[in-house]
Each structure stands twice: as C-alpha cells, then as structure tokens.
Design an enzyme around this catalytic site. Structure first.
Site, PDB file in Angstrom:
ATOM      1  NE  ARG A   1      -3.094  11.060   1.735  1.00 54.72           N
ATOM      2  CZ  ARG A   1      -4.342  10.706   1.383  1.00 54.72           C
ATOM      3  NH1 ARG A   1      -4.574   9.550   0.795  1.00 54.72           N
ATOM      4  NH2 ARG A   1      -5.356  11.531   1.587  1.00 54.72           N
TER       5      ARG A   1
ATOM      6  CG  HIS B   1      -4.702   8.325  -4.722  1.00 56.29           C
ATOM      7  ND1 HIS B   1      -3.852   9.142  -4.031  1.00 56.29           N
ATOM      8  CD2 HIS B   1      -5.795   8.191  -3.913  1.00 56.29           C
ATOM      9  CE1 HIS B   1      -4.397   9.481  -2.864  1.00 56.29           C
ATOM     10  NE2 HIS B   1      -5.594   8.914  -2.778  1.00 56.29           N
TER      11      HIS B   1
HETATM   12  P1  NAP Z   1      -9.539   7.913  10.591  1.00 52.13           P
HETATM   13  O1  NAP Z   1     -11.005   7.702  10.780  1.00 52.13           O
HETATM   14  O2  NAP Z   1      -8.926   9.181  11.078  1.00 52.13           O
HETATM   15  O3  NAP Z   1      -8.801   6.675  11.259  1.00 52.13           O
HETATM   16  C1  NAP Z   1      -7.433   6.617  11.450  1.00 52.13           C
HETATM   17  C2  NAP Z   1      -7.083   5.348  12.226  1.00 52.13           C
HETATM   18  O4  NAP Z   1      -5.649   5.261  12.311  1.00 52.13           O
HETATM   19  C3  NAP Z   1      -7.614   5.358  13.643  1.00 52.13           C
HETATM   20  O5  NAP Z   1      -8.042   4.067  14.000  1.00 52.13           O
HETATM   21  C4  NAP Z   1      -6.382   5.745  14.457  1.00 52.13           C
HETATM   22  O6  NAP Z   1      -6.364   5.235  15.788  1.00 52.13           O
HETATM   23  C5  NAP Z   1      -5.283   5.062  13.673  1.00 52.13           C
HETATM   24  N1  NAP Z   1      -3.991   5.671  13.963  1.00 52.13           N
HETATM   25  C6  NAP Z   1      -3.596   6.952  13.780  1.00 52.13           C
HETATM   26  N2  NAP Z   1      -2.326   7.130  14.192  1.00 52.13           N
HETATM   27  C7  NAP Z   1      -1.913   5.925  14.671  1.00 52.13           C
HETATM   28  C8  NAP Z   1      -0.709   5.458  15.251  1.00 52.13           C
HETATM   29  N3  NAP Z   1       0.341   6.278  15.444  1.00 52.13           N
HETATM   30  N4  NAP Z   1      -0.640   4.167  15.610  1.00 52.13           N
HETATM   31  C9  NAP Z   1      -1.700   3.331  15.447  1.00 52.13           C
HETATM   32  N5  NAP Z   1      -2.869   3.714  14.901  1.00 52.13           N
HETATM   33  C10 NAP Z   1      -2.983   4.992  14.507  1.00 52.13           C
HETATM   34  O7  NAP Z   1      -9.152   7.805   9.040  1.00 52.13           O
HETATM   35  P2  NAP Z   1      -9.985   7.118   7.862  1.00 52.13           P
HETATM   36  O8  NAP Z   1     -11.144   7.958   7.463  1.00 52.13           O
HETATM   37  O9  NAP Z   1     -10.243   5.709   8.211  1.00 52.13           O
HETATM   38  O10 NAP Z   1      -8.898   7.220   6.667  1.00 52.13           O
HETATM   39  C11 NAP Z   1      -7.596   6.687   6.816  1.00 52.13           C
HETATM   40  C12 NAP Z   1      -6.689   7.160   5.698  1.00 52.13           C
HETATM   41  O11 NAP Z   1      -7.023   6.508   4.479  1.00 52.13           O
HETATM   42  C13 NAP Z   1      -6.794   8.637   5.341  1.00 52.13           C
HETATM   43  O12 NAP Z   1      -6.057   9.434   6.235  1.00 52.13           O
HETATM   44  C14 NAP Z   1      -6.236   8.671   3.940  1.00 52.13           C
HETATM   45  O13 NAP Z   1      -4.835   8.880   3.997  1.00 52.13           O
HETATM   46  C15 NAP Z   1      -6.505   7.271   3.402  1.00 52.13           C
HETATM   47  N6  NAP Z   1      -7.484   7.254   2.294  1.00 52.13           N
HETATM   48  C16 NAP Z   1      -7.065   6.850   1.072  1.00 52.13           C
HETATM   49  C17 NAP Z   1      -7.964   6.783   0.031  1.00 52.13           C
HETATM   50  C18 NAP Z   1      -7.542   6.324  -1.336  1.00 52.13           C
HETATM   51  O14 NAP Z   1      -8.291   6.477  -2.304  1.00 52.13           O
HETATM   52  N7  NAP Z   1      -6.382   5.711  -1.479  1.00 52.13           N
HETATM   53  C19 NAP Z   1      -9.307   7.154   0.225  1.00 52.13           C
HETATM   54  C20 NAP Z   1      -9.683   7.582   1.487  1.00 52.13           C
HETATM   55  C21 NAP Z   1      -8.757   7.622   2.522  1.00 52.13           C
HETATM   56  P3  NAP Z   1      -7.453   5.711  16.870  1.00 52.13           P
HETATM   57  O15 NAP Z   1      -8.756   5.142  16.390  1.00 52.13           O
HETATM   58  O16 NAP Z   1      -6.993   5.081  18.113  1.00 52.13           O
HETATM   59  O17 NAP Z   1      -7.443   7.202  16.858  1.00 52.13           O
HETATM   60  C1  GLV Z   2      -8.154   9.996  -0.610  1.00 54.25           C
HETATM   61  O1  GLV Z   2      -7.013   9.717  -0.727  1.00 54.25           O
HETATM   62  C2  GLV Z   2      -8.757  10.532   0.567  1.00 54.25           C
HETATM   63  O2  GLV Z   2      -8.031  10.903   1.507  1.00 54.25           O
HETATM   64  O3  GLV Z   2     -10.006  10.614   0.604  1.00 54.25           O
END
Ligand code: NAP
Ligand code: GLV
Length: 319
Positions: free
Chosen positions: A234, A282
């Site tokens: 983000r 994005h």
């Molecule tokens: P997720 O499954 O919720 O994983 C989040 C990870 O971040 C987990 O490993 C978590 O640790 C870690 N985390 C959270 N808070 C933390 C902290 N304070 N310190 C250290 N580690 C921390 O999320 P995801 O599905 O992988 O997606 C991640 C993010 O990618 C989304 O929230 C979104 O903002 C972004 N995204 C962007 C796009 C795009 O097109 N640009 C697309 C999809 C997603 P734990 O495992 O220990 O809980």
């Molecule tokens: C994209 O930014 C997502 O959160 O899937």
C-alpha cells in the site's frame, strides 16, 4: 432465494466499487449462479436491503445505507479500505480474497521487477535516454538476496518461488515461520538483522497502524548500500520524501512502486519523473472476477446459513 416455511426471502449481493468497472463482477457472479440477486450500487441509490456487500474503495459512510448487512467482502486481498472508514457498520464480519491466481500473478510481477534490477535494465533505460553505451556484468540470482516483508498468502508463495528460482530469500513476519530454504525473521526486534542482509526489499505487508510508514529513511539506511525497493502493498507504507532522499543520496539503487498514497498518482508527483523509480498503476496482482467469485458466492451461502465464513479478517489486528 431462501424458503423459510411459508416466508420467501430474496437475499441480495450489492456490488459497491469506485474507479473499478462493476460489470465484470456482476457477470462473474451471475456465471456462478444465474439466480443470484445482484445490485450494482450507484451514489444516488436509496437505502438497500442487501445482506452481502462486495466492495472496493467504497465511499466512506456509504455502508450505513445497508442496514441489513451480514457480511462485507473485499474484492481484493487488502481490507485497509474498510478500516479507514470510521462509519463502517460495527460488528459486521469482514472477509477478503485469498486466491492462488492472485499469489501467482503477484509473483510474476515481482519476479520481473527483481530481474530488472539483477540484469541492470534500470541502468540501461537511463543510459539509453542519454545514448550512453556502458556494459555492466549482470548480478546472479545466487548472489542476490530478496527480502520479503510479509509472509502471508502472497509473501509465502513469492518466497518459495524465489527460492526455487535460485535466489537467496529472507522473510519477515509478525509470528514465527518455518519455510524450507527461506531464512525467516519475526517481530520488530529482528527487523534490522533482516534489512542488513537484504539486496532487494519487497513490501507485502497489510496496511495497519504498525506497518504504516515502515518504508522510511531509517529503514532504507539499514539496507546495504545499492539495495533496491519494491512496494506492492500500500502507498501509505512508504514515506515518499524519504524514498527520494535515499535514492538521491545514493544509498538506494532504485525502486519499483505499484501502490501510492493517492491513486491515480497525481501527474505532478515527483515519482513520475524520477529516473530511478519505475511507476506501475496498481496492477501487480489484480483480482480476476471469474477466478474469485466462486469463493464470494461460497461465503454468501455460508452467511445465509450462519456458518463460519472463509477468509474472515480480524479488524482489531487489522488484517
Ligand atoms: P496476509 O496473508 O494477511 O499476510 C500478511 C503478512 O504480513 C503476514 O505474514 C503477517 O505476519 C505480516 N505482518 C502483518 N503485520 C506485521 C507486522 N507488524 N510486522 C511484521 N509482519 C507483519 O496478506 P496477503 O494476502 O499476503 O496480502 C498482503 C498485502 O498485499 C495486502 O494487504 C494488500 O495490501 C497487498 N496487495 C496488493 C496488491 C496489488 O495489486 N498491489 C494485490 C494484492 C494484495 P503473520 O503471518 O505473522 O501474521
Ligand atoms: C489489491 O491491492 C488487493 O488488495 O487485492
């Protein structure tokens, strides 16, 4: 339609999105189940009876017009757009998208972005603009350490794939992890150690009060000189002015940014014209409506039967 004895109730899914075409979502939902009652929200609509809202960047406060909501579903992986809305209806469960196709497309983007640095394409693009011929030896995957901030659904998949492709891989998360071939770090106390060994830093964290502004000058200066940064999480993870400082002072080599504090990125923003920054709109991993609507409908059915929703997020934890 649900038949409760002699009472017949139509339940509705409302699609609420801004800067995103709702029609592919409508069509994908109907392709899963043509009998679904699907409403596309418009900003002059009267209050709605919909029980399930499928949202992306909904206008703050609009969900107050849905007094019967039983589930609010993000069209993507992130849910920070919900938590930023102080008028979000209280106590309504929030769910998000977890989709292997989303993890795969994110990895493909990240791999291309990392290889651009490994093969010096970032240098060549700058040098081409000055008709300047300068051979550089490419780095190797084995000599390149990719550090992933976030080892969740997307980060863990990317970590495994980078390792399989021959990179040295580090991962940082909140809780302890064990991943074959990946050196893992957890918690604030291990962040400096993680950063000091990372050549290409990738941010895949959710946006929470703990992670906002985490990509700041102090973080950048803990990376080795010449490191590069990729932010696909983000925009508010990054302190924009600090990135420019770290690049201009020569501590960082380059950055690839897919997310911004304001989107679309304003045409006057310094990132557009900076020769060491690649801006993408994005697009690193876009939810494919036809891939994700089966799980949306599954959650809608679970909601109807008051079951345990899939991919529910914890609003207190923020992800
Ligand atoms: P997720 O499954 O919720 O994983 C989040 C990870 O971040 C987990 O490993 C978590 O640790 C870690 N985390 C959270 N808070 C933390 C902290 N304070 N310190 C250290 N580690 C921390 O999320 P995801 O599905 O992988 O997606 C991640 C993010 O990618 C989304 O929230 C979104 O903002 C972004 N995204 C962007 C796009 C795009 O097109 N640009 C697309 C999809 C997603 P734990 O495992 O220990 O809980
Ligand atoms: C994209 O930014 C997502 O959160 O899937």
């Amino acid at each position: 339609m649900i038949n409760y004895g002699d009472v017949v109730t139509f339940m509705t899914i409302a699609i609420i999105c801004v800067n995103k075409d709702p029609m592919p979502w409508y069509e994908a939902l109907k392709a899963v189940d043509p009998t679904l009652n699907v409403q596309i929200w418009k900003d002059d609509d009267p209050p709605s009876d919909a029980e399930f809202a499928l949202c992306w960047n909904h206008p703050a406060g609009v969900l107050q017009n849905f007094p019967k909501l039983k589930c609010i579903c993000s069209m993507g992986a992130g849910i920070d757009h919900f938590l930023a809305d102080s008028l979000l209806p209280k106590g309504v469960p929030l769910v998000r998208i977890v989709d292997p196709a989303l993890a795969h497309s994110m990895f493909e983007y990240l791999h291309a972005a990392v290889m651009r640095f490994v093969q010096n394409f970032d240098h060549y693009m700058r040098e081409q603009s000055q008709s300047f011929w300068c051979q550089r030896r490419a780095s190797t995957k084995a000599a390149t350490t990719v550090g992933l901030m976030g080892l969740g659904h997307l980060g863990e998949y990317a970590a495994r794939r980078f390792f399989d492709d021959g990179f040295k891989v580090l991962g940082w998360s909140r809780s302890e992890k064990s991943l074959d071939g990946v050196e893992t770090f957890c918690g604030a106390q291990s962040l400096d150690d993680f950063l000091s060994q990372t050549d290409i830093l990738i941010c895949l964290l959710p946006l929470t009060p703990e992670t906002e502004n985490i990509l700041d000058l102090a973080t950048f200066r803990k990376l080795p000189i010449g490191a590069s940064v990729i932010n696909v999480a983000r925009g508010a993870h990054l302190v924009d002015a600090d990135l420019i400082t770290a690049l201009d002072e020569g501590h960082l080599n380059g950055a690839c940014l897919d997310v911004f504090r304001e989107e679309p990125l304003p045409s006057t923003h310094r990132f557009w014209g900076h020769s060491r920054i690649l801006v993408t709109p994005h697009c690193s991993s876009l939810s494919d409506p036809f891939s994700v609507t089966p799980q949306v409908v599954q959650n809608y059915r679970i909601m109807q039967s008051n079951g345990q929703l899939l991919n529910q997020v914890d609003p207190m934890r923020g992800y």
